[in-house]
Design a protein around this motif. Structure first.
Motif, PDB file in Angstrom:
ATOM      1  N   ALA A  66      52.911  56.130  27.756  1.00  0.00           N
ATOM      2  CA  ALA A  66      54.012  55.171  27.715  1.00  0.00           C
ATOM      3  C   ALA A  66      55.341  55.874  27.493  1.00  0.00           C
ATOM      4  O   ALA A  66      56.344  55.565  28.155  1.00  0.00           O
ATOM      5  CB  ALA A  66      53.773  54.146  26.606  1.00  0.00           C
ATOM      6  N   GLU A  67      55.372  56.825  26.567  1.00  0.00           N
ATOM      7  CA  GLU A  67      56.610  57.554  26.281  1.00  0.00           C
ATOM      8  C   GLU A  67      57.067  58.354  27.499  1.00  0.00           C
ATOM      9  O   GLU A  67      58.263  58.440  27.793  1.00  0.00           O
ATOM     10  CB  GLU A  67      56.400  58.470  25.083  1.00  0.00           C
ATOM     11  N   ASP A  68      56.116  58.910  28.227  1.00  0.00           N
ATOM     12  CA  ASP A  68      56.433  59.673  29.431  1.00  0.00           C
ATOM     13  C   ASP A  68      57.049  58.767  30.494  1.00  0.00           C
ATOM     14  O   ASP A  68      58.053  59.109  31.123  1.00  0.00           O
ATOM     15  CB  ASP A  68      55.158  60.334  29.957  1.00  0.00           C
ATOM     16  N   ASP A  69      56.456  57.590  30.681  1.00  0.00           N
ATOM     17  CA  ASP A  69      56.978  56.638  31.667  1.00  0.00           C
ATOM     18  C   ASP A  69      58.356  56.125  31.265  1.00  0.00           C
ATOM     19  O   ASP A  69      59.253  55.986  32.101  1.00  0.00           O
ATOM     20  CB  ASP A  69      56.016  55.456  31.823  1.00  0.00           C
ATOM     21  N   LEU A  70      58.534  55.823  29.985  1.00  0.00           N
ATOM     22  CA  LEU A  70      59.821  55.314  29.525  1.00  0.00           C
ATOM     23  C   LEU A  70      60.921  56.367  29.655  1.00  0.00           C
ATOM     24  O   LEU A  70      62.071  56.044  29.973  1.00  0.00           O
ATOM     25  CB  LEU A  70      59.714  54.839  28.072  1.00  0.00           C
ATOM     26  N   VAL A 122      50.533  49.087  21.688  1.00  0.00           N
ATOM     27  CA  VAL A 122      51.112  50.096  22.577  1.00  0.00           C
ATOM     28  C   VAL A 122      51.544  49.460  23.893  1.00  0.00           C
ATOM     29  O   VAL A 122      52.673  49.660  24.355  1.00  0.00           O
ATOM     30  CB  VAL A 122      50.105  51.231  22.851  1.00  0.00           C
ATOM     31  N   THR A 123      50.659  48.686  24.526  1.00  0.00           N
ATOM     32  CA  THR A 123      50.987  48.092  25.818  1.00  0.00           C
ATOM     33  C   THR A 123      52.083  47.032  25.676  1.00  0.00           C
ATOM     34  O   THR A 123      52.941  46.899  26.550  1.00  0.00           O
ATOM     35  CB  THR A 123      49.735  47.476  26.469  1.00  0.00           C
ATOM     36  N   ASP A 127      55.750  47.228  27.546  1.00  0.00           N
ATOM     37  CA  ASP A 127      56.202  46.095  28.357  1.00  0.00           C
ATOM     38  C   ASP A 127      57.570  45.610  27.887  1.00  0.00           C
ATOM     39  O   ASP A 127      58.472  45.354  28.694  1.00  0.00           O
ATOM     40  CB  ASP A 127      55.165  44.966  28.248  1.00  0.00           C
ATOM     41  N   LYS A 128      57.735  45.505  26.575  1.00  0.00           N
ATOM     42  CA  LYS A 128      59.005  45.029  26.016  1.00  0.00           C
ATOM     43  C   LYS A 128      60.144  45.978  26.361  1.00  0.00           C
ATOM     44  O   LYS A 128      61.242  45.534  26.746  1.00  0.00           O
ATOM     45  CB  LYS A 128      58.863  44.892  24.493  1.00  0.00           C
ATOM     46  N   GLN A 129      59.907  47.276  26.242  1.00  0.00           N
ATOM     47  CA  GLN A 129      60.970  48.244  26.515  1.00  0.00           C
ATOM     48  C   GLN A 129      61.318  48.309  27.994  1.00  0.00           C
ATOM     49  O   GLN A 129      62.491  48.482  28.351  1.00  0.00           O
ATOM     50  CB  GLN A 129      60.564  49.619  25.988  1.00  0.00           C
ATOM     51  N   TRP A 130      60.325  48.180  28.867  1.00  0.00           N
ATOM     52  CA  TRP A 130      60.616  48.139  30.308  1.00  0.00           C
ATOM     53  C   TRP A 130      61.518  46.956  30.627  1.00  0.00           C
ATOM     54  O   TRP A 130      62.533  47.101  31.317  1.00  0.00           O
ATOM     55  CB  TRP A 130      59.308  48.001  31.092  1.00  0.00           C
ATOM     56  N   LYS A 131      61.154  45.786  30.157  1.00  0.00           N
ATOM     57  CA  LYS A 131      61.938  44.589  30.457  1.00  0.00           C
ATOM     58  C   LYS A 131      63.349  44.694  29.899  1.00  0.00           C
ATOM     59  O   LYS A 131      64.322  44.319  30.563  1.00  0.00           O
ATOM     60  CB  LYS A 131      61.231  43.351  29.905  1.00  0.00           C
TER      61      LYS A 131
END
Length: 206
Positions: A66-70, A122-123, A127-131
């Motif tokens: 998740a950190e890598d994607d963000l 985690v998921t 999701d919250k940070q992407w949005k």
């Protein structure tokens, strides 16, 4: 040949990358500590030294992914260009037609999170940070007069929900929808949310 001695941080990263690979290959339910250890040629005890249980290893692996994607998302959205260009780059990267997340990993994560509270957190946070990141750039574009959008947060939710759904179709049901069609729908959805005509989006991105 003797293995190179790694620092604690380097060893943890190596183990997390191996865990991600094993989860993508075997699924969360089937993966074992032994699988991760074997893939690196190390002992089970070494894995357990860094992550005392399989559940902690899995949660840490998803957090790492998740950190890598963000980080990649923030890089795309932080470019010095128009909000529209940044949004389209992010949507194309996130979309299942691009090179965003390993979608098998995240579909596994969503399913497993129904039973694992730590993984659900985690998921949910990802999701919250992407949005929030998408909504922020939409708001910036509105403020700059690039396009119209009365509710950036709602638009971000609709866009990511569409992309997540397409990812499930493309990953779980090969042939259900072509990648070209999925990309077309993603572009149409972005244009619609920004109050742009379908052709206008392509013209402004040239």
């Amino acid at each position: 040949m003797a293995r190179v001695r790694l620092s604690v941080a380097e060893r943890r990263e190596e183990l997390l990358r191996a865990a991600i690979g094993q989860i993508e290959e075997r699924g969360v339910a089937a993966v074992r500590i032994a699988d991760v250890a074997s893939s690196l040629g190390v002992s089970n005890a070494l894995v357990l030294y860094h992550f005392s249980t399989k559940e902690k290893l899995v949660a840490a692996a998803f957090t790492y992914a998740a950190e890598d994607d963000l980080a990649q998302l923030r890089k795309l959205l932080g470019r010095r260009t128009t909000a529209l260009r940044r949004l389209r780059s992010a949507v194309r990267w996130y979309a299942p037609t691009g090179q965003a997340k390993g979608w098998r990993l995240w579909i596994e994560g969503w399913a497993a999170s129904l039973r694992e509270p730590a993984l659900q957190e985690v998921t949910r946070e990802l999701d919250k940070q992407w949005k929030a990141a998408i909504a922020e750039v939409i708001a910036q574009g509105v403020a700059a007069g690039e396009f119209r959008c009365p509710d950036p947060a709602a638009s971000a939710l609709r866009l990511t929900a569409l992309l997540d759904g397409l990812a499930v179709q493309l990953t779980s049901y090969p042939g259900a929808v072509s990648r070209a069609r999925a990309q077309e729908w993603a572009d149409e959805a972005l244009a619609r949310e920004l109050g742009l005509g379908a052709g206008t989006l392509s013209a402004q991105e040239r």
